[in-house]
Design a protein around this motif. Structure first.
Motif, short mmCIF file in Angstrom:
data_model
loop_
_atom_site.label_atom_id
_atom_site.label_comp_id
_atom_site.label_asym_id
_atom_site.label_seq_id
_atom_site.Cartn_x
_atom_site.Cartn_y
_atom_site.Cartn_z
N GLN A 38 0.83 -1.25 0.00
CA GLN A 38 0.04 0.08 -0.11
C GLN A 38 0.85 1.03 -0.17
O GLN A 38 1.52 1.49 0.97
N LYS A 42 -3.14 5.38 -1.88
CA LYS A 42 -3.49 4.32 -2.97
C LYS A 42 -4.07 3.47 -2.14
O LYS A 42 -4.03 3.11 -0.99
N GLU A 43 -4.98 2.44 -2.79
CA GLU A 43 -5.56 1.19 -2.36
C GLU A 43 -4.28 0.04 -1.94
O GLU A 43 -3.30 0.18 -2.76
N ARG A 44 -4.72 -0.71 -1.15
CA ARG A 44 -3.70 -2.01 -1.22
C ARG A 44 -3.72 -2.89 -2.35
O ARG A 44 -5.05 -3.28 -2.63
N GLU A 45 -2.75 -3.27 -2.41
CA GLU A 45 -3.02 -4.03 -3.63
C GLU A 45 -2.20 -5.31 -3.76
O GLU A 45 -1.22 -5.40 -2.88
N LEU A 110 -6.83 -10.63 -4.33
CA LEU A 110 -7.52 -9.48 -3.89
C LEU A 110 -7.36 -9.54 -2.30
O LEU A 110 -7.41 -10.67 -1.65
N PRO A 111 -6.93 -8.48 -1.54
CA PRO A 111 -6.68 -8.43 -0.04
C PRO A 111 -7.92 -8.85 0.80
O PRO A 111 -7.52 -9.57 1.89
N MET A 112 -9.07 -8.56 0.08
CA MET A 112 -10.34 -9.05 0.77
C MET A 112 -10.33 -10.51 1.20
O MET A 112 -11.15 -11.03 2.04
#
Length: 127
Positions: A38, A42-45, A110-112
């Protein structure tokens, strides 16, 4: 259950670093595990991930040919070898495990999809 990331630091463009992620309380090879980053604002990728048993690996396009993910089962540790580092690689890097899918032959970018996270280690690429 704990993941402990380390190995970040300041490096010049073109340099190398190796990140480590030591697991405790569970067997790393039983689960998909990955590296995420991250950058500020920015978003975590997802950077790279590896399935249980190492049958599947993923790299985001921007790191292909430069980063290598690996796992040492004897040490219960995940690594990310980062070569030819660029300023755009500057970020906090996290390791994470998907402990909902034991012995799963795939890993997600995907982090989720990951439920167990390390604390992060800062990588700064700058001259």
């Amino acid at each position: 259950v704990q993941l402990q990331a380390s190995g970040g630091g300041l490096v010049q463009p073109g340099g190398s670093l190796r990140l480590s992620c030591a697991a405790s309380g569970f067997t790393l090879d039983d689960y998909p595990i990955g590296w995420f980053r991250q950058a500020p604002g920015k978003e975590r990728e997802g950077v790279s991930c590896i399935s249980s048993g190492n049958g599947y690996m993923y790299y985001t396009d921007s790191v292909k040919g430069r980063f290598t993910i690996s796992r040492d089962n004897a040490k219960n540790t995940l690594y990310l070898q980062m070569n030819s580092l660029e300023p755009e690689d500057t970020a906090v890097y996290y390791c994470a495990a998907d402990r909902t899918r034991i012995r799963y032959s795939f890993c997600s970018r995907l982090p989720m999809e990951y439920d167990s996270w390390g604390q992060g280690t800062l990588v700064t690429v700058s001259s």
